[in-house]
Design an enzyme around this catalytic site. Structure first.
Site, PDB file in Angstrom:
ATOM      1  N   TRP A   1       0.844  -1.211   0.000  1.00  0.00           N
ATOM      2  CA  TRP A   1       0.000   0.000   0.000  1.00  0.00           C
ATOM      3  C   TRP A   1       0.873   1.254   0.000  1.00  0.00           C
ATOM      4  CZ3 TRP A   1      -3.420   1.546   4.808  1.00  0.00           C
ATOM      5  CH2 TRP A   1      -4.310   2.553   4.445  1.00  0.00           C
TER       6      TRP A   1
ATOM      7  N   HIS B   1      13.320  -4.068   4.472  1.00  0.00           N
ATOM      8  CA  HIS B   1      12.776  -4.470   5.780  1.00  0.00           C
ATOM      9  C   HIS B   1      13.894  -4.417   6.842  1.00  0.00           C
ATOM     10  CE1 HIS B   1       8.932  -5.790   4.268  1.00  0.00           C
ATOM     11  NE2 HIS B   1       9.374  -6.861   3.662  1.00  0.00           N
TER      12      HIS B   1
ATOM     13  N   SER C   1      -1.348 -11.678   9.444  1.00  0.00           N
ATOM     14  CA  SER C   1      -1.008 -11.484   8.046  1.00  0.00           C
ATOM     15  C   SER C   1       0.265 -12.267   7.692  1.00  0.00           C
ATOM     16  CB  SER C   1      -0.820  -9.983   7.780  1.00  0.00           C
ATOM     17  OG  SER C   1      -0.647  -9.746   6.422  1.00  0.00           O
TER      18      SER C   1
ATOM     19  N   TYR D   1      -0.100   1.816  10.010  1.00  0.00           N
ATOM     20  CA  TYR D   1      -1.146   1.340   9.093  1.00  0.00           C
ATOM     21  C   TYR D   1      -2.529   1.824   9.555  1.00  0.00           C
ATOM     22  CZ  TYR D   1      -3.804  -2.300   6.510  1.00  0.00           C
ATOM     23  OH  TYR D   1      -4.672  -2.999   5.687  1.00  0.00           O
TER      24      TYR D   1
ATOM     25  N   GLY E   1      -6.856  -6.675   4.029  1.00  0.00           N
ATOM     26  CA  GLY E   1      -6.571  -5.243   4.109  1.00  0.00           C
ATOM     27  C   GLY E   1      -7.421  -4.501   5.119  1.00  0.00           C
TER      28      GLY E   1
END
Ligand code: A3P
Length: 335
Positions: A84, A144, A174, A232, A300
Site C-alpha cells: 500500500w 525491511h 497477516s 497502518y 486489508g
C-alpha cells in the site's frame, strides 16, 4: 487447529536455499537458528531473523549501496502494508511525471513491488551490482532491514526514511497467512499456535518485531527530518491527513490547486485496497521475483486478528507489548 491456505509454487529467488555464496554457507554454521516461517530454518544475523539467501543480499547491500541525498527509502516490518505504501509513495513522488488522472498510470499495469524494489530482497539478493540507470530522481527503494543494519551510506546521508508498522496482532495474522502461502512445497503448513509462540519469542521475519519498531521510533523522534514514522491503522483512519503529512515530510506538499482538483483523493482511490486488488495485474499477474501478485492483497483491514486470536493469545501478546513498549509513548490501535 486453525489452518491457512497453501499454494505451492517455485520459490522466489530470496527464498531459494541452494547455490549460496561460500561466505553465507560459513555463516549458517555458526548463526543461531530456529524453525522457519517460509523455508526450513530462519537464522539470526546481526540481531534479526532472516532466511539464508537473504543474508547474502544483506551483506551485498551493506557493502555496496551508495545512498544519494535525494533517495527515499520505505522501511517496513513485513506485512505491515508495504504494498500500500509503495503505491502511495510512487503515486505521490511521480505525480508530475505520471499525472494521477492519466489513463495508463504505471500503478494500473504494474504491482507496486515492481515499481519500488526492495534492496536486500531484490536488487542485491544474489550479491549482484544493480543497474540504476533506469531510476529517475528521487530514487525510491524499500527495505525491511532494522535501523542498525541499514547500509552506512543511508545512515550518513540525507536520504529520507519513511517507516511503516502495524499493530502486532494483525501483523502476526497477516505474516502467518503469507508465509504459509509461500511456504516451500516440501514443508508442512505451519500451525498458528506454533508460529504465535515463535512471534512472541521475537522469532519472526526481520524480528524481533518490537526491536524493529522501537529503533525506528527512537530515530524518528531524534531525527524528525530524516525518519517519518507511520502506522497502518492511522492511515486507514485518517488517509488524507497522513498522505499530506507524507508529502510535507518529502518536501513535495500538495498545492491548493492540486487539492481543489482532487489529486489527494485520487491518489488515495488509486492506491486503495479495493482498487489495487481488483486490477488485472494484481489478480492474475506475477512479480518479477516470481510471487503471485494476489498474495499481497488478502483482507486489508484493521482487526482481522479477532477471527483468530484466543483470549489466552491476546493476553499473552498484550503482556509482551506492555513490557516492550513501556515508556516509549507508542500506542497501537487494534480496531
Ligand atoms: P492482510 O493480510 O491483513 O490482509 P505487506 O504489503 O507489507 O506485505 O502487507 C500486506 C498486508 O497489507 C495484507 O494484510 C494486505 O491485504 C494489506 N494491503 C495490501 N494492499 C493494501 C491497500 N492498498 N490498502 C490496505 N491494505 C493493504
Amino acid at each position: 487447529m486453525i489452518t491457512s491456505q497453501t499454494s505451492p509454487q517455485i520459490p522466489p529467488k530470496y527464498l531459494q536455499e541452494d547455490d549460496l555464496s561460500e561466505e553465507c554457507k560459513k555463516l549458517l554454521f555458526i548463526l543461531p537458528k530456529e524453525k522457519g516461517w517460509i523455508g526450513s530454518c530462519i537464522y539470526n544475523y546481526q540481531g534479526f531473523w532472516t532466511s539464508p539467501r537473504l543474508i547474502q543480499g544483506v551483506i551485498a547491500c551493506q557493502q555496496q549501496f551508495q545512498a544519494q541525498d535525494s533517495d527515499i527509502i520505505l522501511v517496513t516490518t513485513p506485512k505491515s502494508g508495504t504494498t500500500w505504501l509503495k503505491a502511495l509513495l510512487f503515486a505521490l513522488i511521480n505525480r508530475l511525471l505520471h499525472p494521477i488522472f492519466e489513463q495508463n498510470h504505471p500503478l494500473l499495469v504494474k504491482n507496486p513491488h515492481d515499481l519500488v524494489p526492495f534492496l536486500e530482497l531484490k536488487l542485491y539478493v544474489d550479491g549482484q551490482v544493480p543497474n540504476f540507470s533506469s531510476f529517475t530522481s528521487p530514487r525510491l527503494f524499500s527495505t525491511h532491514l532494522p535501523y542498525a543494519s541499514l547500509p552506512k551510506s543511508v545512515q550518513d546521508s540525507r536520504t529520507k526514511l519513511v517507516y511503516l508498522c502495524r499493530n502486532p496482532r494483525d501483523t502476526f495474522i497477516s505474516m502467518w497467512h503469507f508465509s504459509n502461502s509461500l511456504r516451500l512445497h516440501h514443508l508442512d503448513t505451519n500451525s498458528i499456535e506454533e508460529m504465535f509462540d515463535l512471534f512472541c519469542k521475537g522469532v519472526s521475519l526481520y524480528g524481533p518485531f518490537w526491536n524493529h519498531i522501537l529503533d525506528y521510533w527512537k530515530e524518528s523522534i531524534e531525527k524528525p527530518d530524516k525518519v517519518l514514522f507511520l502506522m497502518y491503522e492511522e492511515i486507514k483512519e485518517q488517509p488524507k491527513i497522513q498522505l499530506k503529512r507524507l508529502a510535507e515530510f518529502l518536501e513535495c506538499p500538495f498545492s491548493i490547486e492540486e487539492e481543489n482538483c482532487g489529486v489527494v483523493d485520487e491518489i488515495l482511490r488509486l492506491c486503495s485496497f479495493e482498487n489495487l486488488s481488483n486490477l488485472e495485474v494484481n489478480t492474475n499477474g506475477k512479480l518479477s521475483t516470481g510471487e503471485e501478485n494476489k498474495m499481497f492483497f488478502r483482507r486489508g483491514e484493521v482487526g482481522d486478528w479477532k477471527n483468530y486470536f484466543s483470549t489466552k493469545m491476546s493476553e499473552k501478546l498484550n503482556h509482551i507489548i506492555e513490557q516492550k513498549f513501556q515508556g516509549s509513548g507508542l500506542r497501537f490501535l487494534y480496531t
